[in-house]
Design a protein around this motif. Structure first.
Motif, PDB file in Angstrom:
ATOM      1  N   ILE A 261       0.846  -1.219  -0.121  1.00 51.42           N
ATOM      2  CA  ILE A 261      -0.192   0.071  -0.053  1.00 51.42           C
ATOM      3  C   ILE A 261       0.949   1.418   0.126  1.00 51.42           C
ATOM      4  N   ILE A 262       0.357   2.276  -0.782  1.00 49.76           N
ATOM      5  CA  ILE A 262       1.173   3.310  -0.661  1.00 49.76           C
ATOM      6  C   ILE A 262       0.167   4.582   0.040  1.00 49.76           C
ATOM      7  N   VAL A 263       0.340   5.095   0.750  1.00 51.89           N
ATOM      8  CA  VAL A 263      -0.262   6.018   1.582  1.00 51.89           C
ATOM      9  C   VAL A 263       0.249   7.199   1.471  1.00 51.89           C
ATOM     10  N   THR A 264      -0.515   8.376   1.149  1.00 54.46           N
ATOM     11  CA  THR A 264      -0.173   9.915   1.403  1.00 54.46           C
ATOM     12  C   THR A 264      -0.919  10.612   2.091  1.00 54.46           C
ATOM     13  N   SER A 265      -0.491  11.279   3.092  1.00 53.91           N
ATOM     14  CA  SER A 265      -1.134  11.864   3.922  1.00 53.91           C
ATOM     15  C   SER A 265      -0.447  13.406   4.331  1.00 53.91           C
ATOM     16  N   ASN A 266      -1.310  14.378   4.782  1.00 56.79           N
ATOM     17  CA  ASN A 266      -0.934  15.517   5.071  1.00 56.79           C
ATOM     18  C   ASN A 266      -0.784  15.815   6.645  1.00 56.79           C
ATOM     19  N   LYS A 267      -1.333  14.528   7.434  1.00 52.39           N
ATOM     20  CA  LYS A 267      -1.450  14.454   8.604  1.00 52.39           C
ATOM     21  C   LYS A 267      -0.361  13.522   9.226  1.00 52.39           C
ATOM     22  N   GLY A 268       0.461  13.886  10.435  1.00 52.31           N
ATOM     23  CA  GLY A 268       1.262  13.233  10.849  1.00 52.31           C
ATOM     24  C   GLY A 268       0.618  12.249  11.820  1.00 52.31           C
ATOM     25  N   PHE A 269       1.191  10.998  12.121  1.00 51.42           N
ATOM     26  CA  PHE A 269       0.674   9.833  12.908  1.00 51.42           C
ATOM     27  C   PHE A 269      -0.220  10.178  14.196  1.00 51.42           C
ATOM     28  N   ASP A 270       0.458  11.308  14.828  1.00 49.54           N
ATOM     29  CA  ASP A 270      -0.152  11.651  16.022  1.00 49.54           C
ATOM     30  C   ASP A 270      -1.507  12.189  15.927  1.00 49.54           C
ATOM     31  N   GLN A 271      -1.800  12.492  14.818  1.00 52.64           N
ATOM     32  CA  GLN A 271      -3.125  13.034  14.340  1.00 52.64           C
ATOM     33  C   GLN A 271      -4.115  12.196  13.762  1.00 52.64           C
ATOM     34  N   TRP A 272      -3.551  10.908  13.576  1.00 50.71           N
ATOM     35  CA  TRP A 272      -4.527  10.086  12.949  1.00 50.71           C
ATOM     36  C   TRP A 272      -5.632   9.592  13.762  1.00 50.71           C
ATOM     37  N   SER A 273      -5.613   9.489  15.075  1.00 50.91           N
ATOM     38  CA  SER A 273      -6.446   8.822  15.981  1.00 50.91           C
ATOM     39  C   SER A 273      -7.471   9.921  16.036  1.00 50.91           C
ATOM     40  N   GLU A 274      -7.304  11.093  16.123  1.00 48.12           N
ATOM     41  CA  GLU A 274      -8.202  12.390  15.990  1.00 48.12           C
ATOM     42  C   GLU A 274      -9.099  12.265  14.976  1.00 48.12           C
ATOM     43  N   MET A 275      -8.558  11.928  13.758  1.00 48.74           N
ATOM     44  CA  MET A 275      -9.221  11.816  12.579  1.00 48.74           C
ATOM     45  C   MET A 275     -10.300  10.612  12.257  1.00 48.74           C
ATOM     46  N   MET A 276      -9.640   9.503  13.017  1.00 49.72           N
ATOM     47  CA  MET A 276     -10.346   8.275  12.792  1.00 49.72           C
ATOM     48  C   MET A 276     -11.352   8.334  14.041  1.00 49.72           C
ATOM     49  N   GLY A 277     -11.060   9.081  14.902  1.00 53.97           N
ATOM     50  CA  GLY A 277     -12.209   9.252  16.119  1.00 53.97           C
ATOM     51  C   GLY A 277     -12.065   7.660  16.936  1.00 53.97           C
ATOM     52  N   ASP A 278     -10.837   7.123  17.003  1.00 51.47           N
ATOM     53  CA  ASP A 278     -10.828   6.121  17.727  1.00 51.47           C
ATOM     54  C   ASP A 278      -9.236   5.572  17.990  1.00 51.47           C
ATOM     55  N   GLU A 279      -8.866   5.709  19.135  1.00 51.77           N
ATOM     56  CA  GLU A 279      -7.335   5.650  19.357  1.00 51.77           C
ATOM     57  C   GLU A 279      -6.875   4.045  19.362  1.00 51.77           C
ATOM     58  N   VAL A 280      -7.792   3.359  20.109  1.00 48.33           N
ATOM     59  CA  VAL A 280      -7.310   1.781  19.959  1.00 48.33           C
ATOM     60  C   VAL A 280      -7.230   1.442  18.468  1.00 48.33           C
ATOM     61  N   MET A 281      -8.376   1.458  17.641  1.00 46.86           N
ATOM     62  CA  MET A 281      -8.359   1.024  16.400  1.00 46.86           C
ATOM     63  C   MET A 281      -7.113   1.834  15.490  1.00 46.86           C
ATOM     64  N   THR A 282      -7.086   3.090  15.758  1.00 48.87           N
ATOM     65  CA  THR A 282      -5.912   3.556  14.946  1.00 48.87           C
ATOM     66  C   THR A 282      -4.412   3.198  15.232  1.00 48.87           C
ATOM     67  N   THR A 283      -4.397   2.780  16.593  1.00 47.30           N
ATOM     68  CA  THR A 283      -3.118   2.107  16.911  1.00 47.30           C
ATOM     69  C   THR A 283      -2.932   0.674  16.121  1.00 47.30           C
ATOM     70  N   ALA A 284      -3.937   0.107  16.081  1.00 46.03           N
ATOM     71  CA  ALA A 284      -4.067  -1.185  15.609  1.00 46.03           C
ATOM     72  C   ALA A 284      -3.770  -1.344  14.179  1.00 46.03           C
ATOM     73  N   MET A 285      -4.448  -0.310  13.361  1.00 44.81           N
ATOM     74  CA  MET A 285      -4.239  -0.258  12.124  1.00 44.81           C
ATOM     75  C   MET A 285      -2.857   0.426  11.794  1.00 44.81           C
ATOM     76  N   LEU A 286      -2.115   1.414  12.457  1.00 40.53           N
ATOM     77  CA  LEU A 286      -0.707   1.890  12.295  1.00 40.53           C
ATOM     78  C   LEU A 286      -0.146   0.753  12.420  1.00 40.53           C
ATOM     79  N   ASP A 287      -0.146  -0.178  13.365  1.00 43.30           N
ATOM     80  CA  ASP A 287       0.630  -1.336  13.504  1.00 43.30           C
ATOM     81  C   ASP A 287       0.873  -2.175  12.498  1.00 43.30           C
ATOM     82  N   ARG A 288      -0.233  -2.480  11.834  1.00 41.63           N
ATOM     83  CA  ARG A 288      -0.160  -3.301  10.642  1.00 41.63           C
ATOM     84  C   ARG A 288       0.536  -2.539   9.413  1.00 41.63           C
ATOM     85  N   LEU A 289      -0.058  -1.284   9.169  1.00 43.91           N
ATOM     86  CA  LEU A 289       0.605  -0.475   8.121  1.00 43.91           C
ATOM     87  C   LEU A 289       2.001  -0.161   8.053  1.00 43.91           C
ATOM     88  N   LEU A 290       2.512  -0.024   9.513  1.00 46.01           N
ATOM     89  CA  LEU A 290       3.875   0.215   9.553  1.00 46.01           C
ATOM     90  C   LEU A 290       4.844  -0.843   9.875  1.00 46.01           C
TER      91      LEU A 290
END
Ligand code: ADP
Ligand code: MG
Length: 246
Positions: A196-225
């Motif tokens: 997967i290529i992901v482009t984003s204007n947001k740093g990872f620290d802002q991803w949970s705010e954008m996704m509205g769920d910190e646990v899920m965002t962490t789990a997702m970033l874990d897989r992506l990264l």
């Protein structure tokens, strides 16, 4: 039925379109240049293979849904930080795709994240890889409608069978919990199966705010990264610096 007619009809039955289109020409050439039977056969087979590759590339290019055509050769590395020409040239061996490694292009608008993604997609397509490009907002729409709309199901299935998925512009629009969940499921399914290529204007620290769920965002970033190369690109927006030059 003449010999030529028989051959043409056999070629149609066998779906050898490349040979069919150039048979006359190659036979004339063979007669004029007095080449051997084997060489003539070799020529015809080569034409068929080239023709198939060309048609596959065309099909895959159409199916990729690239938003624009941007060539790597047109990319100017001199005014940006965070990724070098050498980095990108190293990516052209596509071992990262073979190994299901993800690339993340982070940075402000206009630094060339989409351009680079499209350029890499074009080179990957040339090498025969199957690619899908989606803006994040559209990808979410597809996931939401996949169960009720055939065209969405079709697209999601194609994404699942691709070697490379580009998700452009994650973070431009916030998403709700249900959407984030669909997104997480997709990333989990593609994990270690598809690059997967992901482009984003947001740093990872802002991803949970954008996704509205910190646990899920962490789990997702874990897989992506887990297997990934992250490029934080900075520099002046190319659009703005072009305008200044003009
Ligand atoms: P981003 O996705 O980071 O917002 P884009 O890739 O859409 O930026 O780039 C905006 C425009 O500027 C596009 O037309 C792109 O081709 C051009 N561009 C951006 N960076 C470069 C660069 N380094 N060299 C050449 N063109 C660039
Ligand atoms: Mg962009």
């Amino acid at each position: 039925m003449s010999n030529l007619e028989y051959c043409q009809s056999a070629l149609t039955t066998l779906k050898l379109k490349g040979i069919s289109a150039s048979l006359n020409e190659v036979l004339d050439e063979a007669q004029n240049d007095k080449i051997s039977y084997l060489e003539c056969l070799r020529k015809l087979l080569h034409i068929e293979i080239e023709d198939r590759n060309e048609r596959r590339l065309k099909r895959n290019l159409t199916g990729a849904h690239l938003p624009v055509i941007k060539e790597l050769e047109a990319f100017d590395f001199s005014n940006i930080k965070g990724i070098t020409e050498e980095d990108v040239n190293n990516l052209l061996d596509f071992r990262w795709i073979d190994n299901n490694v993800n690339l993340l292009f982070l940075g402000p608008p206009g630094v060339g994240k989409t351009h680079l993604s499209v350029s890499l997609a074009l080179k990957a397509l040339e090498k025969g890889y199957k690619v899908c490009f989606e803006r994040a907002s559209n990808l979410i729409k597809l996931l939401k409608t996949a169960e009720i709309q055939r065209s969405s199901t079709f697209r999601i299935n194609r994404i699942m069978k691709s070697s490379l998925l580009i998700i452009d512009e994650i973070g431009y629009t916030p998403i709700d919990r249900k959407e984030a969940n669909l997104f997480f499921n997709l990333i989990s399914e593609l994990y270690e199966r598809t690059s997967i290529i992901v482009t984003s204007n947001k740093g990872f620290d802002q991803w949970s705010e954008m996704m509205g769920d910190e646990v899920m965002t962490t789990a997702m970033l874990d897989r992506l990264l887990h297997h990934a190369q992250v490029y934080s690109i900075s520099g002046e927006s190319y659009r703005i610096s072009q305008r200044k030059e003009e």
